[in-house]
Structure formats: structure tokens, C-alpha cells
Design a protein around this motif. Structure first.
Motif, PDB file in Angstrom:
ATOM      1  N   ASN A 108       0.847  -1.189   0.000  1.00 51.01           N
ATOM      2  CA  ASN A 108       0.000   0.000   0.000  1.00 51.01           C
ATOM      3  C   ASN A 108       0.885   1.242   0.000  1.00 51.01           C
ATOM      4  O   ASN A 108       1.669   1.443   0.935  1.00 51.01           O
ATOM      5  CB  ASN A 108      -0.900  -0.001   1.239  1.00 51.01           C
ATOM      6  CG  ASN A 108      -1.902   1.139   1.225  1.00 51.01           C
ATOM      7  OD1 ASN A 108      -1.790   2.077   0.444  1.00 51.01           O
ATOM      8  ND2 ASN A 108      -2.887   1.058   2.101  1.00 51.01           N
ATOM      9  N   TYR A 110       0.214   4.049   0.746  1.00 53.72           N
ATOM     10  CA  TYR A 110      -0.163   4.959   1.829  1.00 53.72           C
ATOM     11  C   TYR A 110       0.142   4.380   3.210  1.00 53.72           C
ATOM     12  O   TYR A 110      -0.323   4.917   4.219  1.00 53.72           O
ATOM     13  CB  TYR A 110      -1.654   5.297   1.727  1.00 53.72           C
ATOM     14  CG  TYR A 110      -2.008   5.985   0.436  1.00 53.72           C
ATOM     15  CD1 TYR A 110      -1.646   7.308   0.192  1.00 53.72           C
ATOM     16  CD2 TYR A 110      -2.684   5.296  -0.566  1.00 53.72           C
ATOM     17  CE1 TYR A 110      -1.951   7.932  -1.000  1.00 53.72           C
ATOM     18  CE2 TYR A 110      -3.000   5.910  -1.765  1.00 53.72           C
ATOM     19  CZ  TYR A 110      -2.634   7.230  -1.975  1.00 53.72           C
ATOM     20  OH  TYR A 110      -2.940   7.841  -3.161  1.00 53.72           O
ATOM     21  N   PHE A 113       0.621   6.327   6.775  1.00 52.58           N
ATOM     22  CA  PHE A 113      -0.234   7.503   6.895  1.00 52.58           C
ATOM     23  C   PHE A 113      -1.463   7.159   7.742  1.00 52.58           C
ATOM     24  O   PHE A 113      -1.987   6.045   7.677  1.00 52.58           O
ATOM     25  CB  PHE A 113      -0.693   7.988   5.517  1.00 52.58           C
ATOM     26  CG  PHE A 113       0.410   8.587   4.684  1.00 52.58           C
ATOM     27  CD1 PHE A 113       0.660   9.949   4.721  1.00 52.58           C
ATOM     28  CD2 PHE A 113       1.198   7.790   3.865  1.00 52.58           C
ATOM     29  CE1 PHE A 113       1.671  10.501   3.955  1.00 52.58           C
ATOM     30  CE2 PHE A 113       2.212   8.335   3.096  1.00 52.58           C
ATOM     31  CZ  PHE A 113       2.447   9.699   3.146  1.00 52.58           C
ATOM     32  N   THR A 114      -1.903   8.114   8.519  1.00 57.38           N
ATOM     33  CA  THR A 114      -3.098   7.928   9.339  1.00 57.38           C
ATOM     34  C   THR A 114      -4.214   8.817   8.809  1.00 57.38           C
ATOM     35  O   THR A 114      -4.084  10.049   8.827  1.00 57.38           O
ATOM     36  CB  THR A 114      -2.816   8.287  10.811  1.00 57.38           C
ATOM     37  OG1 THR A 114      -1.743   7.473  11.296  1.00 57.38           O
ATOM     38  CG2 THR A 114      -4.059   8.062  11.667  1.00 57.38           C
ATOM     39  N   PRO A 115      -5.292   8.228   8.320  1.00 57.03           N
ATOM     40  CA  PRO A 115      -6.381   9.053   7.792  1.00 57.03           C
ATOM     41  C   PRO A 115      -7.098   9.799   8.914  1.00 57.03           C
ATOM     42  O   PRO A 115      -7.189   9.317  10.049  1.00 57.03           O
ATOM     43  CB  PRO A 115      -7.309   8.029   7.126  1.00 57.03           C
ATOM     44  CG  PRO A 115      -7.035   6.751   7.843  1.00 57.03           C
ATOM     45  CD  PRO A 115      -5.584   6.792   8.218  1.00 57.03           C
ATOM     46  N   SER A 116      -7.581  10.959   8.593  1.00 51.25           N
ATOM     47  CA  SER A 116      -8.326  11.747   9.574  1.00 51.25           C
ATOM     48  C   SER A 116      -9.441  12.493   8.862  1.00 51.25           C
ATOM     49  O   SER A 116      -9.349  12.780   7.666  1.00 51.25           O
ATOM     50  CB  SER A 116      -7.405  12.735  10.292  1.00 51.25           C
ATOM     51  OG  SER A 116      -6.824  13.640   9.368  1.00 51.25           O
ATOM     52  N   ILE A 117     -10.472  12.789   9.592  1.00 48.50           N
ATOM     53  CA  ILE A 117     -11.596  13.529   9.029  1.00 48.50           C
ATOM     54  C   ILE A 117     -11.240  15.010   9.001  1.00 48.50           C
ATOM     55  O   ILE A 117     -10.901  15.587  10.038  1.00 48.50           O
ATOM     56  CB  ILE A 117     -12.866  13.313   9.864  1.00 48.50           C
ATOM     57  CG1 ILE A 117     -13.233  11.822   9.880  1.00 48.50           C
ATOM     58  CG2 ILE A 117     -14.019  14.143   9.311  1.00 48.50           C
ATOM     59  CD1 ILE A 117     -14.398  11.495  10.778  1.00 48.50           C
ATOM     60  N   PRO A 118     -11.266  15.638   7.839  1.00 48.00           N
ATOM     61  CA  PRO A 118     -10.897  17.057   7.775  1.00 48.00           C
ATOM     62  C   PRO A 118     -11.941  17.929   8.463  1.00 48.00           C
ATOM     63  O   PRO A 118     -13.114  17.566   8.557  1.00 48.00           O
ATOM     64  CB  PRO A 118     -10.850  17.335   6.268  1.00 48.00           C
ATOM     65  CG  PRO A 118     -11.775  16.325   5.674  1.00 48.00           C
ATOM     66  CD  PRO A 118     -11.651  15.097   6.525  1.00 48.00           C
TER      67      PRO A 118
END
Length: 206
Positions: A108, A110, A113-118
Motif C-alpha cells: 500500500n 499509503y 499515513f493515518t487518515p483523519s476527518i478534515p
């Protein structure tokens, strides 16, 4: 048949390609028999394709004298593609192989990376907050500029023009480009009407 072989040999010699010099094409006999039809630049493209494992493109090429125009048209297309991609088709093929290998291996790009809600607004169509923000946006649109990206050609769709020239729907046949421009002009008119004396002097940049 013998005369055809001699003609092919003469053509190869005329290009300065000796019998030994064509050894690189031995894994692909159909291509080797047609080398005399190709220009020097086309021969170099053929070498590149074989080096990148694309010999299957030539497996079903007929003998010289059959569909020669199609063979030349093939290399015309290869030439255009080679010049339109950074690093040429070799880079494209190598990149595609790497991406496919990474996908097969489950890698992957990505990872880490840690996804976050903008942060931002969650709007509900038609409520007071939506109407208020829409009005603010329409007002500020007079100071905006719009850039329409052509999106390349629509060849995969059987269309030779730019994609935004394709019809958006079949009732009127209006293309996407016309729809976008009409929408921007409507926004321009609405924005100008919100400011006194601005109708004649404000134009959205496109």
C-alpha cells in the motif's frame, strides 16, 4: 517466396541493418521478417518494445507485403505514445509493471499515513446555514477565476476530440464544455446582481 526473402534482405541491407545486426529480433521471427519495412527510428522503437517484453505485439504479424500500411500505422501510434509520456513508453511499461507487482504483493503506497476527518462544514441542502453560505459564495464568485481542464482525448470512447466536447445528454446534444460555460455565466450574472453597479463591470475569469 524466395524472391520475397531476397527483397526483405535487400531492404534490411538498405537500412544499414546487417544479418547479424538483426539478431536482437530473432526471438520474434514475424518482426524480423518485416524489419526492412521500418525506418531507423521505427527499428529503435521495435528494439525498445522487445527489451520491455512486448514481443507478443508482433506474434501475428503477416508476411511482408500483407497489411504493410497497418504495420507502419502501428509504429506511427507507438511513436506518438512514446513522445507523449515522460521517459517514453519504456518508463510507462516499467512503471505499470511495478504498480501491478506492488498491488499483487499487497503493498500500500499509503502505509504509514493515518487518515483523519478534515475539519469543515457539514451542509444540509436547503436549510438556513446552506442558504446563507451559498449566498456568500455567489457574492464572492465575482472575485474568482475558473480553469477548465480538457481531460485529454476521448479515443477510448471512440471519439477523436477532447472529452469536454462530448455531449452531456442526448435531448439537446449540449456538450460538457457548453454546459460548464453556461453555468459559469449564470453564476457571474447572479454574483453581479448582488452588488450595486457591478453588473456591467464584473466578469468572471475563464
Amino acid at each position: 517466396m524466395a524472391s520475397g526473402v531476397h527483397a526483405a534482405a535487400d531492404g534490411v541491407a538498405a537500412l544499414g541493418i546487417s544479418a547479424g545486426a538483426g539478431e536482437w529480433a530473432e526471438p520474434c521471427p514475424a518482426l524480423r521478417r518485416n524489419l526492412h519495412l521500418l525506418s531507423h527510428d521505427q527499428v529503435e522503437l521495435a528494439k525498445m518494445l522487445l527489451n520491455e517484453g512486448q514481443g507478443h505485439l508482433f506474434e501475428h504479424w503477416p508476411e511482408p507485403g500483407v497489411d504493410d500500411d497497418k504495420k507502419k500505422n502501428f509504429f506511427d501510434q507507438v511513436c506518438r505514445l512514446n513522445s507523449s509520456y515522460p521517459g517514453g513508453l519504456a518508463a510507462y511499461i516499467q512503471n505499470a509493471k511495478k504498480l501491478l507487482a506492488d498491488s499483487k504483493a499487497g503493498q500500500n503506497p499509503y502505509d504509514g499515513f493515518t487518515p483523519s476527518i478534515p475539519s469543515g462544514e457539514v451542509l444540509t441542502f436547503g436549510d438556513d446555514n446552506f442558504v446563507s453560505l451559498e449566498a456568500a459564495g455567489v457574492k464572492e464568485a465575482r472575485n474568482a477565476a475558473f480553469v477548465l481542464v480538457a481531460g485529454g482525448l476521448g479515443e477510448r470512447l471512440g471519439y477523436k476530440g477532447i472529452k469536454v466536447a462530448l455531449p452531456r445528454e442526448t435531448t439537446t446534444g449540449k456538450c460538457f464544455l457548453q454546459h460548464y460555460i453556461e453555468s459559469i455565466l449564470a453564476l457571474q450574472e447572479a454574483s453581479c446582481k448582488m452588488e450595486a453597479n457591478a453588473i456591467r463591470r464584473s466578469r468572471l475569469l475563464l
